[in-house]
Structures are given as C-alpha cells and as structure tokens.
Design a protein around this motif. Structure first.
Motif, PDB file in Angstrom:
ATOM      1  N   GLY A 192      36.725 -13.579   7.005  1.00  0.00           N
ATOM      2  CA  GLY A 192      36.528 -13.308   5.588  1.00  0.00           C
ATOM      3  C   GLY A 192      35.204 -12.634   5.297  1.00  0.00           C
ATOM      4  N   SER A 193      35.228 -11.730   4.330  1.00  0.00           N
ATOM      5  CA  SER A 193      34.029 -10.972   3.989  1.00  0.00           C
ATOM      6  C   SER A 193      33.119 -11.721   3.029  1.00  0.00           C
ATOM      7  N   PHE A 194      33.516 -12.892   2.559  1.00  0.00           N
ATOM      8  CA  PHE A 194      32.706 -13.673   1.625  1.00  0.00           C
ATOM      9  C   PHE A 194      32.615 -15.108   2.148  1.00  0.00           C
ATOM     10  N   THR A 195      32.096 -15.234   3.372  1.00  0.00           N
ATOM     11  CA  THR A 195      31.965 -16.547   4.002  1.00  0.00           C
ATOM     12  C   THR A 195      30.556 -16.689   4.559  1.00  0.00           C
ATOM     13  N   GLY A 196      30.117 -17.918   4.690  1.00  0.00           N
ATOM     14  CA  GLY A 196      28.824 -18.182   5.304  1.00  0.00           C
ATOM     15  C   GLY A 196      28.938 -18.194   6.822  1.00  0.00           C
ATOM     16  N   MET A 197      27.818 -18.454   7.481  1.00  0.00           N
ATOM     17  CA  MET A 197      27.794 -18.521   8.942  1.00  0.00           C
ATOM     18  C   MET A 197      26.945 -19.706   9.374  1.00  0.00           C
ATOM     19  N   MET A 198      27.214 -20.205  10.583  1.00  0.00           N
ATOM     20  CA  MET A 198      26.441 -21.290  11.160  1.00  0.00           C
ATOM     21  C   MET A 198      25.888 -20.852  12.505  1.00  0.00           C
ATOM     22  N   ASP A 199      24.585 -20.961  12.679  1.00  0.00           N
ATOM     23  CA  ASP A 199      23.973 -20.574  13.950  1.00  0.00           C
ATOM     24  C   ASP A 199      24.438 -21.495  15.063  1.00  0.00           C
ATOM     25  N   ILE A 200      24.716 -20.914  16.225  1.00  0.00           N
ATOM     26  CA  ILE A 200      25.087 -21.711  17.386  1.00  0.00           C
ATOM     27  C   ILE A 200      24.004 -21.582  18.443  1.00  0.00           C
ATOM     28  N   GLU A 201      23.891 -22.610  19.240  1.00  0.00           N
ATOM     29  CA  GLU A 201      22.990 -22.600  20.390  1.00  0.00           C
ATOM     30  C   GLU A 201      23.869 -22.645  21.632  1.00  0.00           C
ATOM     31  N   ALA A 202      24.168 -21.484  22.194  1.00  0.00           N
ATOM     32  CA  ALA A 202      25.080 -21.411  23.334  1.00  0.00           C
ATOM     33  C   ALA A 202      24.388 -21.931  24.594  1.00  0.00           C
ATOM     34  N   ASP A 203      25.158 -22.639  25.428  1.00  0.00           N
ATOM     35  CA  ASP A 203      24.596 -23.098  26.692  1.00  0.00           C
ATOM     36  C   ASP A 203      24.907 -22.084  27.785  1.00  0.00           C
ATOM     37  N   SER A 204      24.452 -22.370  28.991  1.00  0.00           N
ATOM     38  CA  SER A 204      24.563 -21.399  30.089  1.00  0.00           C
ATOM     39  C   SER A 204      26.002 -21.145  30.510  1.00  0.00           C
ATOM     40  N   ALA A 205      26.919 -22.056  30.143  1.00  0.00           N
ATOM     41  CA  ALA A 205      28.319 -21.893  30.538  1.00  0.00           C
ATOM     42  C   ALA A 205      29.111 -21.075  29.525  1.00  0.00           C
ATOM     43  N   GLN A 206      28.476 -20.667  28.431  1.00  0.00           N
ATOM     44  CA  GLN A 206      29.167 -19.938  27.374  1.00  0.00           C
ATOM     45  C   GLN A 206      28.759 -18.469  27.348  1.00  0.00           C
ATOM     46  N   ARG A 207      29.746 -17.618  27.055  1.00  0.00           N
ATOM     47  CA  ARG A 207      29.480 -16.205  26.837  1.00  0.00           C
ATOM     48  C   ARG A 207      29.467 -15.935  25.340  1.00  0.00           C
ATOM     49  N   VAL A 208      28.504 -15.146  24.898  1.00  0.00           N
ATOM     50  CA  VAL A 208      28.369 -14.858  23.478  1.00  0.00           C
ATOM     51  C   VAL A 208      28.486 -13.359  23.262  1.00  0.00           C
ATOM     52  N   TYR A 209      29.357 -12.981  22.310  1.00  0.00           N
ATOM     53  CA  TYR A 209      29.568 -11.581  21.944  1.00  0.00           C
ATOM     54  C   TYR A 209      29.321 -11.452  20.441  1.00  0.00           C
ATOM     55  N   VAL A 210      28.386 -10.597  20.053  1.00  0.00           N
ATOM     56  CA  VAL A 210      28.075 -10.421  18.636  1.00  0.00           C
ATOM     57  C   VAL A 210      28.748  -9.156  18.115  1.00  0.00           C
ATOM     58  N   THR A 211      28.975  -9.137  16.808  1.00  0.00           N
ATOM     59  CA  THR A 211      29.607  -7.982  16.172  1.00  0.00           C
ATOM     60  C   THR A 211      28.705  -7.455  15.062  1.00  0.00           C
ATOM     61  N   GLY A 212      28.717  -6.136  14.893  1.00  0.00           N
ATOM     62  CA  GLY A 212      27.954  -5.517  13.818  1.00  0.00           C
ATOM     63  C   GLY A 212      28.043  -4.007  13.899  1.00  0.00           C
ATOM     64  N   GLN A 213      27.979  -3.357  12.736  1.00  0.00           N
ATOM     65  CA  GLN A 213      27.998  -1.899  12.670  1.00  0.00           C
ATOM     66  C   GLN A 213      29.219  -1.296  13.376  1.00  0.00           C
ATOM     67  N   GLY A 214      30.359  -2.008  13.293  1.00  0.00           N
ATOM     68  CA  GLY A 214      31.593  -1.505  13.883  1.00  0.00           C
ATOM     69  C   GLY A 214      31.662  -1.616  15.390  1.00  0.00           C
ATOM     70  N   GLY A 215      30.761  -2.398  15.992  1.00  0.00           N
ATOM     71  CA  GLY A 215      30.753  -2.547  17.435  1.00  0.00           C
ATOM     72  C   GLY A 215      30.678  -4.006  17.851  1.00  0.00           C
ATOM     73  N   ILE A 216      30.905  -4.250  19.129  1.00  0.00           N
ATOM     74  CA  ILE A 216      30.809  -5.592  19.684  1.00  0.00           C
ATOM     75  C   ILE A 216      30.171  -5.480  21.056  1.00  0.00           C
ATOM     76  N   TRP A 217      29.286  -6.417  21.371  1.00  0.00           N
ATOM     77  CA  TRP A 217      28.625  -6.383  22.673  1.00  0.00           C
ATOM     78  C   TRP A 217      28.209  -7.794  23.081  1.00  0.00           C
ATOM     79  N   GLN A 218      28.072  -7.977  24.386  1.00  0.00           N
ATOM     80  CA  GLN A 218      27.704  -9.292  24.934  1.00  0.00           C
ATOM     81  C   GLN A 218      26.196  -9.437  24.945  1.00  0.00           C
ATOM     82  N   VAL A 219      25.732 -10.602  24.501  1.00  0.00           N
ATOM     83  CA  VAL A 219      24.292 -10.873  24.491  1.00  0.00           C
ATOM     84  C   VAL A 219      23.892 -11.969  25.466  1.00  0.00           C
ATOM     85  N   ARG A 220      24.872 -12.722  25.961  1.00  0.00           N
ATOM     86  CA  ARG A 220      24.565 -13.698  27.019  1.00  0.00           C
ATOM     87  C   ARG A 220      25.866 -14.194  27.654  1.00  0.00           C
TER      88      ARG A 220
END
Length: 220
Positions: A192-220
């Motif tokens: 949804g375009s009108f929703t809040g967000m909650m910060d996560i603290e990913a551990d070493s066993a998790q992969r995190v992919y962020v989205t923005g500006q029409g793209g997606i990329w892995q950050v850890r």
C-alpha cells in the motif's frame, strides 16, 4: 549499481522474483503475491476528520494493473490486510474495486485474512475474492499474514511492513521498504502507498533486499 525492476532468488528450491514494486512474482505458479495493501485507509482517516490525501486506492490499483500486465498472472494472492478498517467500506472505495475487478474478470483472487481484515470485514462478495484463514499451503510455502513459523513449510508473510536503514557518510540516512528472506520465515514489504513501516534488525542468516526509485537490490 544497475537498477533492476526485479531480482530472481531461489528459496526452498523454488524460483521467486522479488519486485521493486514491493510484491513477489512466482513464475511456476503464475502467481502475484501482495501484502498489506490496506485499501480505504485514507478514507478511514478522513472519516475521523484527519486531513489525508485522496486517490490512494486508485494509485494502488494502477500499480497492481501495471504488475499484472508486466508479469503474466493467473492468480493474485493478498497476504492479509486487504481493507484497513470498517470505515474503509465506502461507496467510492467499493466502486473503484469493482471497476478494477471488471478489468480482470479471469484472474483468481485469494485473500488470506489479516488482523485488519478481521476488523474491517470481508470484501464485497461482488469482487469474487476467495477469503481464507492462514496458512494457505502452496508448494513449499505457507502463505500467511502473521510471520509465525510453520512446522513444515517456509512462511511468506506480511504484517510488519519491514524497512531497512542505509547509512551513508556522516549523518546521511535512508530508510527504504525491504524484503527480508530468512531460514524459516520471509517478510514482504507493505504494498500500500499509504502505510507506515517498521525498521528491522536482520541477523546474519537473513538476506535483505531494499526497494526504491523503481529498483531493487540486496544490501546484506
């Protein structure tokens, strides 16, 4: 870094595409998975006298249409929180949803009830949406709203509206919606375009992919 509208990952020996538009496409099932769209949230806030923007329902539907056109789908699965609140059940919201459904009459649509759905009530019958309780078992996955582990299947869930903070030089900070891929439970960002967000603290066993500006990329 090259920006891409989707990234292919393998999870439980299954190919999934993580989309920059904050959804998952499952090619083998020709299924689009969307979490936390919260239709009618702005309308609910306006009924409470809050000055919030109009047009969010139409904006969300246009994004859905774009994804359905780009990623051929036979099935659309909402991982909970389709409607935001009882106050979301307005004539204007219903009319927009019915017009969208008329444009996609052959699409199978499934809603896995989330916490907001239980309060808001099921979507109008005329929308032709199959409403089920969690989990919905499909292939190796348990499709849920709540990110609780399943005893036999890997969980794909929403509910938390996950976000990740990127740290730049000095005091530069950037907070972006993200997918969090874990060993037993994986999270989708809120669509949804009108929703809040909650910060996560990913551990070493998790992969995190962020989205923005029409793209997606892995950050850890």
């Amino acid at each position: 870094m090259m920006m891409t509208p989707h990234l292919s990952i393998e999870l439980k020996q299954t190919e999934l595409w993580l989309l920059a538009e904050k959804a998952i496409y499952w090619p083998a099932q020709r299924a689009l998975l969307v979490a936390d769209i919260h239709f009618g949230k702005a309308a609910a806030y306006r009924r409470l006298g809050q000055p919030v923007p109009k047009g969010t329902t139409q904006a969300n539907l246009q994004r859905l249409d774009g994804l359905l056109e780009q990623y051929p789908s036979q099935r659309l699965i909402f991982l909970g929180d389709f409607l935001h609140a009882p106050e979301s059940q307005t004539t204007a919201t219903h009319e927009q949803l019915l017009a969208w459904r008329a444009r996609n009459p052959q699409l199978e649509v499934i809603l896995i009830r989330g916490n907001h759905d239980r309060r808001a009530g099921d979507p109008p019958v005329e929308l032709g949406i199959r409403v089920v309780s969690e989990p919905l078992l499909l292939g190796p996955f348990a499709l849920q709203h709540e990110p609780e582990p399943h005893p036999t299947h890997h969980v794909l869930a929403g509910h938390l509206h996950p976000a990740f903070r990127l740290h730049g030089r000095g005091r530069q900070r950037l907070r972006l919606p993200c997918f969090c891929i874990g060993e037993r439970v994986s999270l989708l960002p809120a669509f949804g375009s009108f929703t809040g967000m909650m910060d996560i603290e990913a551990d070493s066993a998790q992969r995190v992919y962020v989205t923005g500006q029409g793209g997606i990329w892995q950050v850890r």
